[in-house]
Design a protein around this motif. Structure first.
Motif, PDB file in Angstrom:
ATOM      1  N   ALA A 175       5.462  21.808  30.644  1.00  0.00           N
ATOM      2  CA  ALA A 175       6.401  22.183  29.588  1.00  0.00           C
ATOM      3  C   ALA A 175       7.604  21.246  29.565  1.00  0.00           C
ATOM      4  O   ALA A 175       8.043  20.809  28.497  1.00  0.00           O
ATOM      5  N   ASP A 178       6.712  17.790  28.253  1.00  0.00           N
ATOM      6  CA  ASP A 178       6.522  17.802  26.804  1.00  0.00           C
ATOM      7  C   ASP A 178       7.845  17.955  26.056  1.00  0.00           C
ATOM      8  O   ASP A 178       8.018  17.426  24.953  1.00  0.00           O
ATOM      9  N   TRP A 179       8.775  18.661  26.670  1.00  0.00           N
ATOM     10  CA  TRP A 179      10.065  18.989  26.031  1.00  0.00           C
ATOM     11  C   TRP A 179      11.085  17.866  26.189  1.00  0.00           C
ATOM     12  O   TRP A 179      12.028  17.750  25.405  1.00  0.00           O
ATOM     13  N   ASN A 183      14.115  16.053  23.301  1.00  0.00           N
ATOM     14  CA  ASN A 183      15.442  16.597  23.595  1.00  0.00           C
ATOM     15  C   ASN A 183      16.309  15.606  24.360  1.00  0.00           C
ATOM     16  O   ASN A 183      17.334  15.992  24.928  1.00  0.00           O
ATOM     17  N   PHE A 291      16.204  25.616  31.686  1.00  0.00           N
ATOM     18  CA  PHE A 291      16.153  24.583  30.658  1.00  0.00           C
ATOM     19  C   PHE A 291      17.562  24.213  30.200  1.00  0.00           C
ATOM     20  O   PHE A 291      17.846  23.044  29.928  1.00  0.00           O
ATOM     21  N   GLU A 295      19.288  20.456  30.453  1.00  0.00           N
ATOM     22  CA  GLU A 295      19.921  19.711  29.368  1.00  0.00           C
ATOM     23  C   GLU A 295      21.346  19.307  29.719  1.00  0.00           C
ATOM     24  O   GLU A 295      21.743  18.154  29.538  1.00  0.00           O
TER      25      GLU A 295
END
Length: 897
Positions: A175, A178-179, A183, A291, A295
């Motif tokens: 995940a 892929d993210w 981002n 998450f 970030e």
């Protein structure tokens, strides 16, 4: 920068930074793991050599395919195994024979679902015998973007960046991979541990702590195998960079039918939290928070505190953000009058004039940017969250441009963005991310991210707290051990009430004296020794909680009443617990603690993190109250007070109504004494003091129960390395004065600060290679809060009246792999040339040899003639540094006599 000797490179360097890789099971078969892994490695731009290994093929994707790793013709750093589980043991043996010591096993089938356990055990046995380090099995592999290395079967490859992700879940790795790119999240490493059979979190975090490309570390944890290694690695890493941990399974009830209240009250998650608190890592509670942490940390943001300003063009969004901030204990202070006046001049008339700063929906992009800029200039705030809801009169991109400009004008504070919606804000979000502003889709996510930064700052500040100087009592460890050995000799796994209280007394914990009576005749003597009023309690090694059988009677006023209580209590207990061994009763004086509060202190033994100490409200309703805080020993005064502050008991200890405040210092002393006890005695498996009465005149342990364990079968003793108590000696110097040499303690912080401050400028320069006038708060904490698992630090103390004064300090830090250690010694000016340095060096050498270290190394300035004379006399080699003639490298070979 000098080259790191090969022996001092981190043991996992060939895994993370390999120069050559062999892929077992490489093929061109569509859909196979081996084909996917080899294709990614071969096409990634990895600068090293990649070998396909497969007996069924002569070539794979244009590369000559080897039948075995031995045909590579040169050593191979890393093997990636993509073949079925049954083939893995033989491949490991081939790798060992060829000298390949690092292996990634992607294959499943090693006990994941209660099958394959024999193969798992075989794999581990081969690895341990041959010295191979294994990542996996049942993992998705390893990504090192800066090396263009992708040894996984993930669909996508993450871009280069500064964030390391370590996960037991391959799905989470997939995940995040892929993210990441859409981002603008760049990674320094993506590590899938899988089953973590060999290489675990401690190993990986230890490597990443010194990895120059890694600025922050995120962990997804399902379970920890090696608690001490995990704690030590996180403690080391958090001195250098933020670490955020998401732990799965926190709701799992790990309590059991225990012999003590503590064992029943405390679950694994309490102990895991306590372990994290000792490391300085931050815990995320949800995937969304992890998450969010990814970030915000990927942009390298830091904060000074937890005060957040929210700027929004939508009142509802501001309320949602405010609610989440309140849940996370973030502060939302009002802007200063100066900021309000400044915003009055630029914002629409009806703006909120409070925090959140609601600029109203028709505010223009320049007005939105001006509000963000004003809050960034306001020292009331530590960060700004800019939130935008797309409205007909709103230009999301223009607003983003103005926020970016405001952020660039105030680089010292983080700016977070939340452009809500999707279609009309996609381009604006991309602009924000590309400009280094973390962008979130929900108010809650943005606030969670700021909370991660604030928690990291708080954890860092807590680590800098130093305890006050404290008298270190000397406990009769031999006497305590004799009590335990006596119980063991009687084939008992618990101490009697008398033994338990004697043990508490040895460690300085006030208790009331118990007298035992097996018969009514013996009761008369016991009561005469105690006097009236007294208390009578049932005495049985098989009854943990006396209240379950109404086994406690208080305020007994006469011998006749005592005899009646004895008969009724023993008969009732025999009826309710027919299997219990009833050994009579304990007679105790009624406790005399004025304005007493009932507390409890307990110890339990966690299978991963070892001994853990609990504190909270006590009494007969302890399970109902469930008031507890948990910490890992050894405790300091700072940690003990922090434990108390986390409980509901904290407020009850203050003065209220007609009760005077309880003696907090006495409670702190009890917690530290319990810490001393469990650190010194690994046989203590569980302990309860309930109640511990606390009043204005002190404390008194009324009831105590201690359950023993076999240290060999109980897992680790302590997760935080204890003080090396084997180093404690007094030495007579040449001039007849006596010094005391012992390990440094956190309580020595004041002495350490004064010691360095009082060094002459020349002595400071020779030690620190600069003109530093003293220690920073961070240096002081690091020098005194030593992780004795990877460091060793001792002080030389001279008598100064009734106190001791620090006159010297010596330490070494073990380099990666444990082959060598770097050391330093400094002695105060007035105490030099008395033989202190030689004695300190002797202790360093002895301890290094005890740990199996092969080399002691140091750096000495050319003009430090006294140190150079000393090390030459001790047999050190002394060599000039080729790149700096004013510096000598010194080394001592500990393998020689």
């Amino acid at each position: 920068m000098p080259t790191v000797p090969a022996a001092d490179r981190h043991p996992l360097t060939p895994l993370f930074d390999p120069r050559s890789i062999a892929v077992f099971g490489a093929s061109e078969r569509s859909g196979s793991v081996g084909a996917q892994v080899f294709r990614k490695l071969a096409a990634s731009g990895f600068a090293g050599k990649v070998y396909p290994v497969n007996t069924r093929h002569k070539t794979v994707m244009g590369h000559r395919c080897l039948p075995s790793i031995s045909k590579a013709g040169q050593p191979v750093d890393l093997a990636v195994i993509c073949t079925p589980a049954k083939t893995v043991p033989a491949i490991l043996k081939d790798c060992a024979a060829h000298g390949t010591k690092h292996v990634i096993v992607l294959s499943a089938g090693f006990g994941e679902a209660d099958s394959g356990t024999a193969m798992r055990d075989e794999l581990l046995a081969i690895a341990q015998k041959s010295g191979i380090r294994v990542l996996g099995p049942n993992c998705v592999g390893l990504v090192r973007p800066w090396l263009d290395l992708d040894a996984t079967f993930l669909r996508t490859t993450a871009p280069k960046g500064s964030l390391a992700i370590v996960s037991q879940s391959g799905a989470l790795c997939s995940a995040i991979s892929d993210w990441a790119e859409p981002n603008h999240l760049g990674l320094s490493a993506l590590v899938s541990l899988g089953n973590g059979l060999d290489i675990g979190f401690g190993d990986v975090v230890d490597f990443l702590a010194d990895d120059p490309k890694t600025k922050a570390i995120l962990l997804y944890v399902e379970g920890v195998r090696n608690g001490p290694a995990f704690v030590s690695a996180l403690r080391y890493a958090t001195w250098h960079k933020p670490v955020v941990v998401l732990k799965a399974g926190r709701s799992a009830d790990a309590s059991r039918a225990a012999a003590t209240h503590t064992g029943a009250l405390m679950g694994n998650d309490d102990v895991f939290n306590a372990a994290l608190e000792r490391t300085g890592a931050v815990r995320a509670m949800t995937f969304a928070q992890l998450f969010a942490a990814a970030e915000i940390l990927s942009f390298g943001q830091k904060v000074r505190g937890n005060r957040l300003a929210i700027v929004t063009n939508g009142g509802g969004a501001g309320v949602l953000a405010s609610d989440r901030a309140s849940e996370l204990d973030l502060a939302l202070p009002s802007p200063t009058d100066e900021t309000v006046a400044k915003l009055d001049g630029v914002l629409p008339e009806h703006w909120s004039r409070s925090n959140p700063v609601d600029v109203i929906g028709d505010a223009t992009a320049p007005q939105f940017g001006a509000a963000v800029a004003a809050c960034l200039e306001d020292d009331t705030f530590d960060g700004v969250l800019a939130m935008l809801t797309p409205q007909a009169m709103t230009d999301p991109e223009a607003c983003a441009d103005h926020v970016i400009a405001a952020a660039r004008a105030a680089p010292g504070k983080p700016v977070l963005a939340c452009w809500m919606g999707h279609t009309s804000v996609v381009t604006a979000r991309s602009k924000l991310s590309q400009a280094g502003i973390a962008d979130f889709t929900t108010p809650e996510g943005a606030v969670d991210a700021f909370s991660i930064l604030a928690q990291h700052k708080r954890q860092h500040d807590l680590a800098l707290e130093v305890p006050r100087p404290r008298h270190m009592p000397e406990h009769d460890i031999a006497g305590a051990q004799a009590i335990i050995d006596g119980a063991r000799a009687s084939n008992r796994n618990s101490l009697s009430q008398i033994e338990a209280k004697d043990l508490l007394s040895i460690f300085g914990i006030p208790t009331d004296k118990s007298h035992f009576a097996k018969t009514e005749e013996a009761l008369e003597s016991a009561v005469a020794s105690v006097g009236f009023p007294c208390a009578i309690k049932i005495h049985s090694p098989d009854i943990s909680h006396k209240s379950d059988v109404d086994g406690v009677h208080l305020d007994i006023q006469s011998l006749d009443e005592a005899k009646t209580v004895f008969r009724e209590m023993t008969a009732r207990t025999a009826r309710l617990r027919p299997q219990a061994r009833i050994q009579g009763v304990a007679v105790e004086p009624m406790a005399r603690i004025r304005d007493a509060r009932e507390l409890f202190v307990g110890v339990t033994r966690d299978p991963v993190f070892g001994a853990a100490i609990a504190f909270g409200l006590g009494g007969t309703q302890i399970e109902v109250l469930r008031d507890r805080s948990v910490s890992l020993p050894p405790l300091t005064e700072v940690l003990a007070r922090r434990m108390i502050r986390k409980t509901r008991a904290d407020r009850l200890l203050d003065e209220f109504r007609n009760l005077q405040a309880a003696d907090r210092d006495a409670i702190v002393d009890v917690l530290i004494c319990i810490s001393d006890m469990v650190s010194a005695l690994p046989e203590i498996g569980e302990l309860d003091i309930n109640p511990l009465l606390a009043g204005p005149e002190g404390v008194l342990a009324i009831d105590a129960r201690i359950v023993l364990t076999d240290p060999a079968d109980a897992g680790p003793h302590l997760a935080v390395a204890p003080y090396p108590t084997h180093v404690d000696l007094r030495e007579t110097l040449r001039d007849g004065s006596v010094i005391h040499i012992r390990p440094i303690h956190p309580e020595d912080a004041d002495q350490e600060r004064d010691f360095v401050a009082n060094l002459s400028p020349n002595a400071r320069r020779l030690r620190f290679f600069g003109s530093s006038r003293g220690l920073t708060a961070e240096q002081l904490a690091r020098f005194t809060q030593v992780d004795f698992q990877r460091e060793f630090a001792i002080v030389a103390l001279a008598e100064n009246g009734e106190d001791e004064q620090q006159v010297g300090v010596a330490r070494f830090h073990v380099n990666a792999g444990g082959y060598s250690a770097n050391f330093a010694i400094v002695v105060s000016d007035a105490w030099q040339r008395k033989g202190i340095a030689r004695r300190l060096m002797g202790e360093l050498v002895r301890e290094a040899r005890r740990r199996g270290i092969k080399k002691l190394r140091g750096i000495v300035l050319r003009e430090n003639e006294a140190m150079l004379d000393l090390v030459r006399a001790l047999g050190f080699t002394v060599e000039k540094q080729p790149d700096d003639p004013d510096v000598y490298a010194i080394e001592f070979d500990l393998t020689e006599n």
